[in-house]
Scaffold this motif. Structure first.
Motif, PDB file in Angstrom:
ATOM      1  N   UNK A 127       0.834  -1.204   0.000  1.00 49.45           N
ATOM      2  CA  UNK A 127       0.000   0.000   0.000  1.00 49.45           C
ATOM      3  C   UNK A 127       0.868   1.253   0.000  1.00 49.45           C
ATOM      4  N   UNK A 128       1.933   1.241   0.788  1.00 48.40           N
ATOM      5  CA  UNK A 128       2.721   2.453   1.006  1.00 48.40           C
ATOM      6  C   UNK A 128       3.816   2.684  -0.037  1.00 48.40           C
ATOM      7  N   UNK A 129       4.277   1.612  -0.683  1.00 42.36           N
ATOM      8  CA  UNK A 129       5.378   1.738  -1.639  1.00 42.36           C
ATOM      9  C   UNK A 129       5.106   2.749  -2.760  1.00 42.36           C
ATOM     10  N   UNK A 130       3.919   2.777  -3.366  1.00 43.33           N
ATOM     11  CA  UNK A 130       3.689   3.743  -4.454  1.00 43.33           C
ATOM     12  C   UNK A 130       3.795   5.209  -4.028  1.00 43.33           C
ATOM     13  N   UNK A 131       3.743   5.462  -2.721  1.00 37.76           N
ATOM     14  CA  UNK A 131       3.816   6.837  -2.215  1.00 37.76           C
ATOM     15  C   UNK A 131       5.216   7.208  -1.741  1.00 37.76           C
ATOM     16  N   UNK A 132       6.156   6.266  -1.799  1.00 35.72           N
ATOM     17  CA  UNK A 132       7.480   6.500  -1.234  1.00 35.72           C
ATOM     18  C   UNK A 132       8.194   7.661  -1.907  1.00 35.72           C
ATOM     19  N   UNK A 133       8.194   7.702  -3.224  1.00 37.08           N
ATOM     20  CA  UNK A 133       8.930   8.757  -3.925  1.00 37.08           C
ATOM     21  C   UNK A 133       8.364  10.144  -3.625  1.00 37.08           C
ATOM     22  N   UNK A 134       7.049  10.273  -3.608  1.00 38.25           N
ATOM     23  CA  UNK A 134       6.456  11.587  -3.341  1.00 38.25           C
ATOM     24  C   UNK A 134       6.727  12.023  -1.902  1.00 38.25           C
ATOM     25  N   UNK A 135       6.714  11.082  -0.961  1.00 39.38           N
ATOM     26  CA  UNK A 135       7.016  11.425   0.423  1.00 39.38           C
ATOM     27  C   UNK A 135       8.494  11.774   0.591  1.00 39.38           C
ATOM     28  N   UNK A 136       9.361  11.089  -0.166  1.00 38.05           N
ATOM     29  CA  UNK A 136      10.776  11.456  -0.143  1.00 38.05           C
ATOM     30  C   UNK A 136      11.006  12.856  -0.704  1.00 38.05           C
ATOM     31  N   UNK A 137      10.209  13.234  -1.692  1.00 41.68           N
ATOM     32  CA  UNK A 137      10.341  14.580  -2.259  1.00 41.68           C
ATOM     33  C   UNK A 137       9.983  15.648  -1.229  1.00 41.68           C
ATOM     34  N   UNK A 138       8.988  15.366  -0.402  1.00 40.98           N
ATOM     35  CA  UNK A 138       8.648  16.313   0.674  1.00 40.98           C
ATOM     36  C   UNK A 138       9.830  16.439   1.635  1.00 40.98           C
ATOM     37  N   UNK A 139      10.442  15.330   1.972  1.00 40.23           N
ATOM     38  CA  UNK A 139      11.629  15.368   2.819  1.00 40.23           C
ATOM     39  C   UNK A 139      12.715  16.232   2.185  1.00 40.23           C
ATOM     40  N   UNK A 140      12.934  16.055   0.892  1.00 41.74           N
ATOM     41  CA  UNK A 140      13.970  16.829   0.199  1.00 41.74           C
ATOM     42  C   UNK A 140      13.667  18.329   0.242  1.00 41.74           C
ATOM     43  N   UNK A 141      12.402  18.666   0.077  1.00 40.92           N
ATOM     44  CA  UNK A 141      12.011  20.076   0.116  1.00 40.92           C
ATOM     45  C   UNK A 141      12.345  20.693   1.465  1.00 40.92           C
ATOM     46  N   UNK A 142      12.000  20.010   2.546  1.00 41.80           N
ATOM     47  CA  UNK A 142      12.284  20.538   3.881  1.00 41.80           C
ATOM     48  C   UNK A 142      13.787  20.536   4.164  1.00 41.80           C
ATOM     49  N   UNK A 143      14.493  19.505   3.694  1.00 38.66           N
ATOM     50  CA  UNK A 143      15.939  19.453   3.895  1.00 38.66           C
ATOM     51  C   UNK A 143      16.623  20.636   3.216  1.00 38.66           C
ATOM     52  N   UNK A 144      16.162  20.990   2.018  1.00 33.84           N
ATOM     53  CA  UNK A 144      16.748  22.133   1.310  1.00 33.84           C
ATOM     54  C   UNK A 144      16.504  23.433   2.069  1.00 33.84           C
ATOM     55  N   UNK A 145      15.353  23.544   2.688  1.00 33.09           N
ATOM     56  CA  UNK A 145      15.096  24.731   3.506  1.00 33.09           C
ATOM     57  C   UNK A 145      16.074  24.795   4.673  1.00 33.09           C
ATOM     58  N   UNK A 146      16.252  23.679   5.354  1.00 35.03           N
ATOM     59  CA  UNK A 146      17.218  23.638   6.454  1.00 35.03           C
ATOM     60  C   UNK A 146      18.613  24.033   5.953  1.00 35.03           C
TER      61      UNK A 146
END
Length: 364
Positions: free
Chosen positions: A240-259
């Motif tokens: 169920x969760x695997x298809x959402x992994x890339x999009x959730x990782x992109x959110x992480x990347x967005x916040x990491x870039x802000x930091x």
């Protein structure tokens, strides 16, 4: 209070599909080594761009089964990073092999490829890399070393689901890769779960035997295996969760870039941002020499943090025979690291508050 991680919120958007998948398994009457496992194994192998995925009970077992399948003689040496979680190294000892610790690169805090060759001896059989914090190790020189000395390369990618190295997915870079799907991971189950990925046909077949008492046919045991199987419910939830992994990782990347762009506190050491689009930022780990005061300040600001990790492996009571060893880079890292909140359910406002609070810290 901004929590370091809220698993209820992490799973909330997936909850209807998780409930449906769980009910489907319960009604099927088949709970171990069934169609749900086969489906997830195929999907995750495709995701990692490898031929095989073998679901197992947890990440520690994944490493253990890889090492066991290779049948290295007792006393063989395995190169391991000094800076990692204990689960990366426990399987080496469990199988009566000898871990040989190597210091990390001071910037990435990952295994320093330049320091490996001097530790290789005639007993060395493998290099165990750990993709700590969501970043792949510098694999190209490690793979060259392995080829030069005829060594196996095993990766612990428990914190790096979906991470890339030069455009290639973690899970496909080494001879075999171990994954954990512990609930806090970027791809998390709702209990213990793990997997091995590889394109080595013979290795995959052997691990399939070993995870199930050494058997692929009931009551016929070709090897002395263990009981380490990814169950049907966890496999269904991971599907169920695997298809959402890339999009959730992109959110992480967005916040990491802000930091990376907005944290300006003097004496705060940030993680490298040179591969920010390839790292998956399981953790955003900073360093400060006055860690206690820094953490206390963030608590007063309503921000939970974590420490990954407070005590290095070679100083753990469980490894008392290593306690006299000295790894100054690793020891300094463990004295200074702080993990800031970073996950897909943070809000922009929360990230702004974290950034503002960090920048306001006064080091007395």
């Amino acid at each position: 209070m901004i929590p370091f991680l809220d698993l209820n919120q992490i799973n909330k958007s997936h909850l209807p599909a998780i409930e449906e998948a769980t009910l489907r398994v319960l009604r099927s009457g088949w709970y171990i080594l069934g169609n749900e496992l086969t489906r997830f194994e195929r999907a995750f192998a495709d995701y990692c761009n490898v031929k095989h995925c073998i679901g197992v009970a947890n990440g520690l077992d994944a490493i253990t089964l890889i090492l066991k399948a290779y049948e290295f003689p007792e006393g063989s040496e395995v190169i391991v990073p000094a800076n990692t979680y204990i689960a990366s190294v426990l399987p080496v000892n469990i199988l009566h092999l000898s871990p040989v610790f190597v210091e990390p690169d001071v910037k990435s805090m990952l295994l320093d490829a330049a320091k490996i060759e001097e530790k290789i001896t005639s007993l060395t059989k493998a290099i165990l890399t750990v993709d700590l914090y969501g970043r792949s190790c510098e694999m190209e020189p490690i793979l060259k070393l392995a080829k030069k000395y005829n060594l196996k390369v095993i990766t612990d990618a428990a914190q790096a689901h979906g991470a890339l190295y030069k455009g290639q997915k973690t899970g496909s870079l080494a001879d075999a890769t171990a994954f954990s799907f512990y609930p806090t991971k970027n791809l998390g189950a709702v209990g213990d779960a793990g997997a091995v990925t590889t394109s080595d046909e013979a290795l995959a077949e052997r691990i399939e035997y070993l995870r199930n008492y050494g058997s692929r046919e009931r009551y016929k045991n070709d090897f002395q295996g263990i009981n380490s199987r990814l169950d049907e419910i966890q496999a269904a939830i991971l599907s169920v969760k695997l298809p959402h992994l890339d999009s959730e990782n992109e959110i992480r990347r967005t916040f990491a870039k802000r930091y990376l762009n907005e944290l300006k506190l003097k004496n705060l050491v940030l993680p490298p941002g040179d591969r920010s689009d390839q790292d998956v930022w399981h953790l955003f780990v900073v360093r400060h020499k006055n860690r206690k005061a820094f953490v206390d300040h963030l608590i007063r600001c309503g921000i939970q943090t974590n420490i990954h990790y407070p005590l290095p492996i070679h100083k753990q009571r469980a490894f008392v025979h290593f306690n006299e060893l000295s790894f100054p880079v690793t020891e300094a890292i463990h004295d200074q690291v702080v993990s800031l909140p970073l996950n897909p359910v943070l809000t922009d406002e929360q990230v702004s508050h974290i950034i503002k609070s960090v920048n306001q810290f006064v080091d007395t």
